[in-house]
Design a protein around this motif. Structure first.
Motif, PDB file in Angstrom:
ATOM      1  N   GLN A 375      26.604 -13.639   4.430  1.00 17.56           N
ATOM      2  CA  GLN A 375      27.864 -13.841   5.125  1.00 17.56           C
ATOM      3  C   GLN A 375      27.578 -14.264   6.559  1.00 17.56           C
ATOM      4  N   ARG A 376      28.301 -15.269   7.030  1.00 16.39           N
ATOM      5  CA  ARG A 376      27.966 -15.883   8.304  1.00 16.39           C
ATOM      6  C   ARG A 376      28.929 -15.570   9.438  1.00 16.39           C
ATOM      7  N   ALA A 377      30.207 -15.326   9.169  1.00 15.01           N
ATOM      8  CA  ALA A 377      31.153 -15.129  10.264  1.00 15.01           C
ATOM      9  C   ALA A 377      32.460 -14.566   9.733  1.00 15.01           C
ATOM     10  N   PHE A 378      33.255 -14.001  10.645  1.00 15.92           N
ATOM     11  CA  PHE A 378      34.618 -13.597  10.314  1.00 15.92           C
ATOM     12  C   PHE A 378      35.461 -13.636  11.586  1.00 15.92           C
ATOM     13  N   ILE A 379      36.750 -13.713  11.388  1.00 18.17           N
ATOM     14  CA  ILE A 379      37.720 -13.560  12.459  1.00 18.17           C
ATOM     15  C   ILE A 379      38.825 -12.661  11.936  1.00 18.17           C
ATOM     16  N   SER A 380      39.313 -11.747  12.780  1.00 17.26           N
ATOM     17  CA  SER A 380      40.273 -10.755  12.323  1.00 17.26           C
ATOM     18  C   SER A 380      41.271 -10.444  13.433  1.00 17.26           C
ATOM     19  N   ALA A 381      42.484 -10.040  13.041  1.00 18.48           N
ATOM     20  CA  ALA A 381      43.513  -9.696  14.019  1.00 18.48           C
ATOM     21  C   ALA A 381      44.341  -8.520  13.521  1.00 18.48           C
ATOM     22  N   ASP A 382      44.727  -7.637  14.444  1.00 21.21           N
ATOM     23  CA  ASP A 382      45.578  -6.487  14.160  1.00 21.21           C
ATOM     24  C   ASP A 382      46.829  -6.543  15.028  1.00 21.21           C
ATOM     25  N   ILE A 383      47.955  -6.127  14.464  1.00 20.62           N
ATOM     26  CA  ILE A 383      49.164  -5.863  15.235  1.00 20.62           C
ATOM     27  C   ILE A 383      49.535  -4.408  14.977  1.00 20.62           C
ATOM     28  N   GLU A 384      49.642  -3.655  16.045  1.00 14.99           N
ATOM     29  CA  GLU A 384      49.893  -2.220  15.943  1.00 14.99           C
ATOM     30  C   GLU A 384      51.216  -1.869  16.612  1.00 14.99           C
ATOM     31  N   TYR A 385      52.018  -1.052  15.947  1.00 14.15           N
ATOM     32  CA  TYR A 385      53.251  -0.535  16.543  1.00 14.15           C
ATOM     33  C   TYR A 385      53.093   0.963  16.759  1.00 14.15           C
ATOM     34  N   THR A 386      53.369   1.415  17.998  1.00 18.99           N
ATOM     35  CA  THR A 386      53.307   2.833  18.337  1.00 18.99           C
ATOM     36  C   THR A 386      54.666   3.278  18.866  1.00 18.99           C
ATOM     37  N   ASN A 387      55.239   4.284  18.260  1.00 18.62           N
ATOM     38  CA  ASN A 387      56.577   4.744  18.616  1.00 18.62           C
ATOM     39  C   ASN A 387      56.500   5.832  19.696  1.00 18.62           C
ATOM     40  N   HIS A 388      56.282   5.419  20.957  1.00 21.20           N
ATOM     41  CA  HIS A 388      56.107   6.388  22.044  1.00 21.20           C
ATOM     42  C   HIS A 388      57.321   7.285  22.234  1.00 21.20           C
ATOM     43  N   ARG A 389      58.502   6.771  21.986  1.00 21.36           N
ATOM     44  CA  ARG A 389      59.708   7.581  22.177  1.00 21.36           C
ATOM     45  C   ARG A 389      59.847   8.661  21.106  1.00 21.36           C
ATOM     46  N   GLY A 390      58.944   8.663  20.135  1.00 19.10           N
ATOM     47  CA  GLY A 390      58.998   9.655  19.072  1.00 19.10           C
ATOM     48  C   GLY A 390      58.244  10.932  19.367  1.00 19.10           C
ATOM     49  N   THR A 391      57.654  11.046  20.556  1.00 16.82           N
ATOM     50  CA  THR A 391      56.960  12.280  20.919  1.00 16.82           C
ATOM     51  C   THR A 391      57.927  13.460  20.937  1.00 16.82           C
ATOM     52  N   ARG A 392      57.478  14.591  20.409  1.00 19.46           N
ATOM     53  CA  ARG A 392      58.312  15.787  20.354  1.00 19.46           C
ATOM     54  C   ARG A 392      57.533  16.995  20.871  1.00 19.46           C
ATOM     55  N   PHE A 393      58.239  17.908  21.530  1.00 18.61           N
ATOM     56  CA  PHE A 393      57.690  19.199  21.921  1.00 18.61           C
ATOM     57  C   PHE A 393      58.533  20.287  21.259  1.00 18.61           C
ATOM     58  N   SER A 394      57.895  21.345  20.806  1.00 14.68           N
ATOM     59  CA  SER A 394      58.631  22.431  20.171  1.00 14.68           C
ATOM     60  C   SER A 394      57.803  23.711  20.263  1.00 14.68           C
ATOM     61  N   VAL A 395      58.402  24.805  19.806  1.00 17.76           N
ATOM     62  CA  VAL A 395      57.705  26.094  19.770  1.00 17.76           C
ATOM     63  C   VAL A 395      57.493  26.489  18.319  1.00 17.76           C
ATOM     64  N   ASP A 396      56.605  27.435  18.111  1.00 24.38           N
ATOM     65  CA  ASP A 396      56.369  27.988  16.772  1.00 24.38           C
ATOM     66  C   ASP A 396      57.538  28.908  16.429  1.00 24.38           C
ATOM     67  N   GLU A 397      58.407  28.457  15.530  1.00 21.20           N
ATOM     68  CA  GLU A 397      59.621  29.201  15.205  1.00 21.20           C
ATOM     69  C   GLU A 397      59.318  30.602  14.682  1.00 21.20           C
ATOM     70  N   ASP A 398      58.193  30.767  14.010  1.00 22.98           N
ATOM     71  CA  ASP A 398      57.865  32.074  13.433  1.00 22.98           C
ATOM     72  C   ASP A 398      57.365  33.065  14.471  1.00 22.98           C
ATOM     73  N   LYS A 399      56.816  32.545  15.594  1.00 22.59           N
ATOM     74  CA  LYS A 399      56.200  33.435  16.578  1.00 22.59           C
ATOM     75  C   LYS A 399      56.993  33.540  17.875  1.00 22.59           C
ATOM     76  N   ASP A 400      57.854  32.545  18.140  1.00 25.33           N
ATOM     77  CA  ASP A 400      58.565  32.520  19.410  1.00 25.33           C
ATOM     78  C   ASP A 400      60.063  32.421  19.162  1.00 25.33           C
ATOM     79  N   GLU A 401      60.782  33.464  19.535  1.00 23.49           N
ATOM     80  CA  GLU A 401      62.222  33.493  19.330  1.00 23.49           C
ATOM     81  C   GLU A 401      62.987  33.317  20.638  1.00 23.49           C
TER      82      GLU A 401
END
Length: 518
Positions: A375-401
């Motif tokens: 094999q002598r050569a290749f060319i490749s391309a990626d397109i990536e989507y990242t949903n930054h607005r989807g970040t979530r913070f929460s607590v452990d419901e079983d341990k923190d009331e």
């Protein structure tokens, strides 16, 4: 810049060690890291395969392995930061550090009766982020004082001075030290009592404060991957990865502002707020991928990354120093947050869910045959989507009331959705092979994650490298030149536009991968 909701949800949390929106972006707006070969070709691995880093991008690419391989990837980072804040001079800082790229083991198992069908397994470790850095900036600000964030917090809390200063204070890391040192206080405005910062007298006189920020960060984010892939007649490749992200982050922020006027009777000279923060975390995520080869020389790939669910514990201490001037009876004041927390550093545990990702990719391999030596050569391309607005913070419901803690993280999540957006990232790369020597080039561009168009941010990476493969042994050497534009907020206010510094980071990444096939 839109008004920040930060103060609002800090008041909901009260005794929490509050996160800020940048904490979310720290673990999601990441450029690619991996083996030297992967870095040299711009981080394209969505459809290419044949590299152990596929375990972190598209695990289906491991299906191209029919033998075993062990690799080790040390790297060295050269950081050069330039920061501009308001009308201040551009500040330059340098911070170099050691990094580690994809290191691990992969093994392919071929079917005895069908050489076009095989399975593969890999275990690998990769440093997905290196936090070792320092930024510094300064300038004149006639717009706001950092003391105002504490004044806003105290004024809206409904807490009395007596309650805020006790040994079990409701706001021990911010407003309590500011009240104790008289950096903020209640004053009569002619009709009612209001909470004000001592430096505001400088702003009222149409003078400027000199502000200076130094932030030093250490640590890294790592991921341990357990991956499995199948090759079905060299046509369909499918794989899955169980990832274990590990976070170790530490920061020291020192924010100082001082009087620039010639008035020595205004009762304020300078103030310094110091914030020492550390977080440790471990989590889990999944990655799924498929590669389809309709023709021998064409490969098409699709990969989906679930959010990482990371259980984190933060530790924090702060201090305030307030230097006064005006009369001989005034004295400087200093206090640490531990004064209000029974001499203990504050701790807080929570769960962070990072954004999900999707990657589509295509590769063209010149002279693709079963004998990879031809094999002598290749060319490749990626397109990536990242949903930054989807970040979530929460607590452990079983341990923190704690109801207020749950409400706090719900409000924080809403703030992140309003501040960030999904991004499309682009990567392209290729390789040219000369018998046992390979030459590689790559390019990557990561777009702006901020919704506010006035905030300019992006990442661009240019890469190149060489590879040597002979008799089961290989060495790859790569240099990546990355240029990052971002912003940094020294503090945030709710009642006015926020001020920020513009950052430009130039980074050189020198990496080498040593590997052996068996």
């Amino acid at each position: 810049m839109k008004k920040s909701l930060l103060i609002s949800f800090i008041l909901i949390g009260c005794k929490l060690i509050a996160q800020v929106p940048e904490d979310a972006l720290r673990y999601s707006w990441l450029s690619h890291t991996g083996t030297a070969r992967y870095m040299a070709i711009g981080g394209v691995m969505g459809s290419l395969g044949g590299d152990i880093t596929a375990a972190f991008v598209n695990p289906a690419g491991l299906g191209f392995y029919r033998t075993g391989e062990a690799v080790f990837t040390p790297a060295f980072l050269l950081n050069n930061n330039k920061s501009a804040f308001r009308d201040g001079a551009v500040a330059t800082d340098k911070k170099n550090s050691v990094n580690i790229g994809t290191t691990g083991y992969v093994k392919g198992f071929s079917e005895k009766h069908d050489p076009t069908t095989n399975t593969s397994f890999a275990i690998a470790l990769n440093q997905t982020a290196n936090f070792n850095n320092v930024i510094h900036y300064s300038g004149l600000n006639n717009h706001s004082s950092f003391s105002e964030q504490f004044a806003e917090e105290f004024a809206r809390s409904g807490i009395s001075i007596a309650d805020i200063l006790n040994t079990n204070s409701a706001i021990p890391y911010t407003a309590a030290p500011a009240v104790f040192t008289y950096l903020i206080d209640t004053v009569w405005d002619g009709t009612k009592y209001v909470v004000r910062g001592a430096p505001e007298v400088i702003l009222d006189a149409a003078q400027a404060l000199k502000q200076e920020m130094t932030k030093t960060t250490k640590g890294g984010m790592y991921e341990l991957a357990f991956a499995y892939a199948e090759n079905h007649r060299d046509k369909w490749f499918m794989g899955a990865t169980l990832g274990v992200p590990i976070v170790a982050y530490k920061s020291n922020s020192v924010l100082t502002e001082s009087d620039t006027s010639s008035n020595t009777t205004n009762l304020f000279k300078s103030a310094t707020f110091t914030d020492d923060f550390k977080t440790l975390g471990i989590g889990v995520n999944l990655k799924f991928g498929v590669i389809y080869r309709p023709q021998e020389y064409i490969r098409l790939g699709l990969a989906l990354h679930t959010p990482s669910f990371i259980y984190q514990t933060d530790t924090r201490t702060t201090s305030v120093f307030n230097a006064k001037e005006g009369t001989d009876t005034l004295r400087d004041e200093f206090v640490k947050s531990t004064t209000f927390t029974e001499d203990k550093a504050g701790k807080n545990s929570y769960i962070q869910m990072t954004p999900w990702k999707a990657i589509v990719s295509a590769s063209y391999v010149f002279r693709e045959v079963s004998d990879v030596k031809k094999q002598r050569a290749f060319i490749s391309a990626d397109i990536e989507y990242t949903n930054h607005r989807g970040t979530r913070f929460s607590v452990d419901e079983d341990k923190d009331e704690n109801a207020s803690k749950k409400a706090y993280y719900k409000a924080l999540t809403k703030t992140l959705k309003n501040q960030y957006k999904g991004t499309f990232n682009f990567r392209v790369g290729g390789e040219l092979k000369f018998n046992i020597i390979m030459a590689r080039l790559g390019f990557a561009y990561y777009t702006n994650p901020y919704k506010d168009r006035s905030l300019k941010a992006n990442k661009m990476l240019l890469s190149g490298g060489l590879g040597y493969r002979n008799k089961g042994f290989f060495v790859d050497l790569t240099y990546v030149h990355s240029m990052t534009k971002d912003v940094n907020f020294p503090y945030r206010l709710e009642d006015r536009e926020n001020t920020y510094a513009s950052l430009k980071q130039t980074q050189g990444n020198i990496s080498a991968t040593f590997g052996v096939k068996f």
